[in-house]
Scaffold this motif. Sequence first.
Motif, PDB file in Angstrom:
ATOM      1  N   ASN A 160      -7.826  11.183   2.203  1.00 22.28           N
ATOM      2  CA  ASN A 160      -6.645  10.340   1.960  1.00 22.28           C
ATOM      3  C   ASN A 160      -6.941   9.412   0.795  1.00 22.28           C
ATOM      4  O   ASN A 160      -8.042   8.859   0.680  1.00 22.28           O
ATOM      5  N   SER A 161      -5.936   9.254  -0.075  1.00 20.20           N
ATOM      6  CA  SER A 161      -6.029   8.276  -1.160  1.00 20.20           C
ATOM      7  C   SER A 161      -5.078   7.122  -0.852  1.00 20.20           C
ATOM      8  O   SER A 161      -3.856   7.325  -0.792  1.00 20.20           O
ATOM      9  N   LEU A 162      -5.648   5.946  -0.662  1.00 22.00           N
ATOM     10  CA  LEU A 162      -4.868   4.752  -0.323  1.00 22.00           C
ATOM     11  C   LEU A 162      -4.808   3.838  -1.544  1.00 22.00           C
ATOM     12  O   LEU A 162      -5.850   3.357  -2.010  1.00 22.00           O
ATOM     13  N   GLY A 187      -6.804   1.105   7.870  1.00 19.96           N
ATOM     14  CA  GLY A 187      -6.024   2.309   8.089  1.00 19.96           C
ATOM     15  C   GLY A 187      -6.435   3.003   9.381  1.00 19.96           C
ATOM     16  O   GLY A 187      -7.627   3.127   9.676  1.00 19.96           O
ATOM     17  N   THR A 230      -7.763   2.081  -5.644  1.00 17.17           N
ATOM     18  CA  THR A 230      -7.592   3.297  -4.853  1.00 17.17           C
ATOM     19  C   THR A 230      -8.800   3.472  -3.934  1.00 17.17           C
ATOM     20  O   THR A 230      -9.948   3.508  -4.413  1.00 17.17           O
ATOM     21  N   SER A 254      -2.202  11.513   6.318  1.00 22.01           N
ATOM     22  CA  SER A 254      -1.694  10.169   6.102  1.00 22.01           C
ATOM     23  C   SER A 254      -2.078   9.295   7.281  1.00 22.01           C
ATOM     24  O   SER A 254      -2.089   9.764   8.427  1.00 22.01           O
ATOM     25  N   ASN A 270      -0.097   5.729   0.584  1.00 20.48           N
ATOM     26  CA  ASN A 270      -1.213   6.662   0.746  1.00 20.48           C
ATOM     27  C   ASN A 270      -0.723   8.092   0.749  1.00 20.48           C
ATOM     28  O   ASN A 270       0.429   8.378   1.118  1.00 20.48           O
ATOM     29  N   VAL A 282      -1.070   1.392   8.205  1.00 24.76           N
ATOM     30  CA  VAL A 282      -1.914   0.683   7.241  1.00 24.76           C
ATOM     31  C   VAL A 282      -1.540  -0.795   7.330  1.00 24.76           C
ATOM     32  O   VAL A 282      -0.364  -1.149   7.153  1.00 24.76           O
ATOM     33  N   THR A 311     -10.633   5.869  -1.169  1.00 22.66           N
ATOM     34  CA  THR A 311     -10.679   7.277  -0.774  1.00 22.66           C
ATOM     35  C   THR A 311     -11.375   7.405   0.577  1.00 22.66           C
ATOM     36  O   THR A 311     -12.521   6.965   0.736  1.00 22.66           O
ATOM     37  N   THR A 366       0.841  -1.204   0.000  1.00 24.90           N
ATOM     38  CA  THR A 366       0.000   0.000   0.000  1.00 24.90           C
ATOM     39  C   THR A 366       0.871   1.247   0.000  1.00 24.90           C
ATOM     40  O   THR A 366       2.038   1.220   0.403  1.00 24.90           O
TER      41      THR A 366
END
Length: 862
Positions: free
Chosen positions: A156-158, A144, A175, A104, A99, A108, A177, A97
Motif C-alpha cells: 500500500n502507498s499512503l 493505518g 509517501t 487499501s 492510499n 487511516v 509504503t 491522506t
Amino acid sequence: MCAILLVLALCLMALPFADAAPVAGTSIGNQASATYSDSSATVRTVTSNSVVTIVQQVASLTLGSNGAKQVSLGGLVTYPHTVTNTGNGNDSFNLSTSNSGTFSFLTVTIYADVNGDGVPDSTTPITSTGSIAPGGTFNFVVVGVVPPTAVAGNTNSLVVTAASALTPAVTASNTDTTTVSGNAVINVTKSIDLAAGLAGSGPRTFTLTYTNTGNSTATNLTLTDVIPSGMTYVGGSGRWSGSGATVLTDANSADNQSGIVYDYAITLATRVTAVIASVPAGASGTLSFQVNINGGLAPGANPATLNTAQFSYNDGAGVIPAASTNAVQFVVTSVGAVSVTGATVASATQGSTVSFSNLVTNTGNGSDSFDITLGTSTFPTGTTFVLYRADGVTPLVDSNGNGIPDTGPLAAGTSVTVVLKAILPAGVSGVGPFSIPKIATSRLDPTKTASGNDILTAISANTVDITNNAPSGVGALGVGAGPEVTAVATNTVVPGATTRFTLYASNGSTTADTFNLQASTSSSFASVTLPTGWSVVFRDLNGAVITNSGVVNAGGNALVYADVTVPVGSSASTTDLYFRALSPVSGAADTVHNAVIISGLRGITLTPNNSGQAYPGGSVVYRHTLTNSGNVVEGNGTTGQVSFAVSNTAPGFAATIYWDKNNNGALDASDPIVTSTADFTGGTGGASTAAGLDPGESAVVFVKVLAAASATPGTVDTATLVATVSGTISGVSPPSAVSATDSTAVIPGQLRLDKLQALDAACDGTADTAFSNVNITTGALPGACIRYQITATNAGVADVTGVIVSDATPANTTYHATIAAATSQGSISAPSGGTAGTIQATVGTMTPGQVVVVSFGVRINP
C-alpha cells in the motif's frame, strides 16, 4: 505531562535569526537625517518624517519524511511525520491522506504526537496541526489498519499531505509504503526523557522500544543509532530490558550479554550498535542509553540535536532492509543576555548637542534583539534625548512592532553601537556630573536587561551683554550683568508719540550666537508685559523690523533700535522699561534697565508696525489698533470721516483690510472688509456698535497680505496701511493721516527633509506605485524590495553648506544594488549589495530654494 507541555511550547516557538526573513507584521521603519552649516557656521541636524512598511505573511512548509514498514496480517501500522512552518508568520496546516495499492487500509487516522516518541498522545483524531509559529514544528502519527482480506506480499502507498490554511495551494506530501507480512514484524519507536533544555546539560536518556506484532520469532534484531554532533555518548549507560539493571558493556562488539551484543563506537564510530538474538511473536522490549548535550549550541531545534535510529531484522524468511524510527528532536532552550557599555564626555557648551556611543553586545546563546530605553536622567530639565544607529545620523527605530526603538536582530556574541544624542537646554550651565542610563532589554527574555551610564562632566556657559549707546566696554551704559537698580538711560515722549533707544547686544562667548529681543516692565521677565496701549518695535541698522539680533560672531556685537510708542491720552508719568537679549541656542541672557517719561490733542493713532513670514502664494494676517486719542467722535461719516488705504511694495503682492467686528482678536469669516470707520457698526464683544470711534475708543483692523505665488525665498514686501482723517469738527481741523507698515518676508524655513517610499515587489529597481509617506501594508513579502526617496529643500534665504544627507538600511533588510543609490547633486556612498549599512550623500552647498533628491532601495530579508 509537564514535559509534554514544555516540548510543545518549545517546538511551536519561533526563534529569530539575524539573516532570516522577518516575521509577518514586522514594522520596517526608516527615517533620514541631514547635517549642514548655516550662515553663522553653526552645524545643525534635521530629520525627515518616518515611513513604515509592514511585512506581509507568506506560507511555506516542509513535511518529513517518507516511511516504509512491514505489517502483520490484520494488524496496524504507524508512521511518524513532522510539519515545519518555514513561512514568516503563524500558520496552521490541514492534514489529509489517500492510499492505493494491492490493498487499501480499512481506516487511516491521524493523531497528535507532541512529544515526538512515535506514539499517539491520545485516541482523539486530528485533521489540523493547529497554529505553528514561524520556524516551529508539529509532530503527528498516521495509523493505518490492515483489512483481514490482505495477504502476505500485498503493498500500500499512503500519501500524507499537509496544506497551509493561509494559502491552501501551498502543500507538502510524504509517501509511506506498507508491505503485508505473514512472518515476524518488528516496529521500533524512539523517545527521550526530556526533549528540551540548556546547551551543556545532561545526561538525557534515549529509549528504543521494539515490538514484534508478527506471527513468528524475529532474529538478529539490529538497532543502530548514530549520536548526533551536538551530543556526547555517556559511557556505561546502556541498559536492556532483557537484562534489567545490568550495565551493558559498550567497548566490545563480540560479547554476548545474555542475548544481546552491544557496543558504542566499535562497530562504527559515533554509533550505538545492538544486536538482539531473538524477539518472539508478541514480545516487546526496550534498549536505553544516555547522552550529554554539548555546550555552545545555538538555541532551537538544531540538526545537531536531531536523532533517528535504524533497525533491521530477520523475519524468518530473510533479512528485512533497515528502516528508520521516528525522529527525536532535543530543543536547546534560548538564554537571553546582554551587556551595555557607557560613555563619558568631559564638557559641552549650553544649548549644544552631545553624542554618546554605547556598545550593545548579545551575550546570550542565540539571535536576539534589544529594546533601548532611557532611565532616570540627572541632566538639566529641558534636555532632549534622541537615539541613533551606529553612524550617528540615522535615527534608531522600532523594528519589532512594540513601539520601542531597538537594535534589530543581533546574532549571539555580536555587538552594535547605539548613539545617544543629548540636546542641552539653552539656559543651563554648571558642573555635573550629569548622567542618564541607557537600558537594553532582551526581546527573547524581557527579564534580561543591562544598563550603561552616559555621563557629561560639565556644561560651560555662554554670555551676552546688552548696553545703551555703545557696545559693551568703555562709554557704554549698563555694562555687565543686569538688570541695574536704576535706569541707565531715560527718554521723554509726548502721548501718542514714539521714542527710540539705541542698544547693543555684545556676544561674550567663544562661539557665534543669536539673541531674541524682548521688552517688559518686569525686570525678571517672568512675564513679557507692557503698559496698556504701549508698543515696542525693534529695528536693525537699516530700519527693518526685527525680533532677533541675527548671528553675532564670537566677541562681536549687533546694533539694535528699540522704538517705544505710548498711547494717546497717556498721563504724565515715569515708567521703568527693561530690554533683554536672550539666546534661543545657548540660553545666554542679559537685561538693561531704561525708563520712559511721558510729558503732559485731537488725534488718531494706528499701531503697531508688524513683521511676519509667508510661503510663496501664501498669506499672513497682521493686526492693527486704530485709536481715537481726541475728545470728539471721529469718522462717523456725518461730521467727519476716517478712510483706509493700503499699498504693497513687492510685485504680485496684494492686501485687504478687515474690521474685527466681534472683537475676538482673530480674523473670522464674519469680519467684514472695510474702507472707512463709517463701516464700524453693529459690532459685538466690545467693538464699536455705532459708526466711527468715540473719544478714547479703539478698533482692531486686520491687513491680510497675500504673497505672490512667484515670489522667491528672501523677497520682502512692505504693506503700508494709511488712515486719513477728513472733516472739520467744531472748528478743529482734522489731524494728520496715520500709517502702519507690515513687513512680510518670504522665508519658508531652512533645510527640510521629506521621506517617501514605494514598493518594488519584483526588485527590478523601479517603484511599482507613486512614492508616498503612507505605510505600505500590502505586497511587502520577504524577498520584496522597497524604494526610498529623500527630498532635501533649502527653504531658507541663505546658502547652507556642507550638506550631508544620511540614511541606513532598516533592520530586517539589506541594500539592494540593482539600481544603485543616487543623488541629484554631489556624491553618494552605499554598502555592498546584499549587506546592511549607511547610505550617505555628500551634497555640499545648497542655494535658497534648491532641491536635492536622494534615492536608494532595500530588500526585505527573504
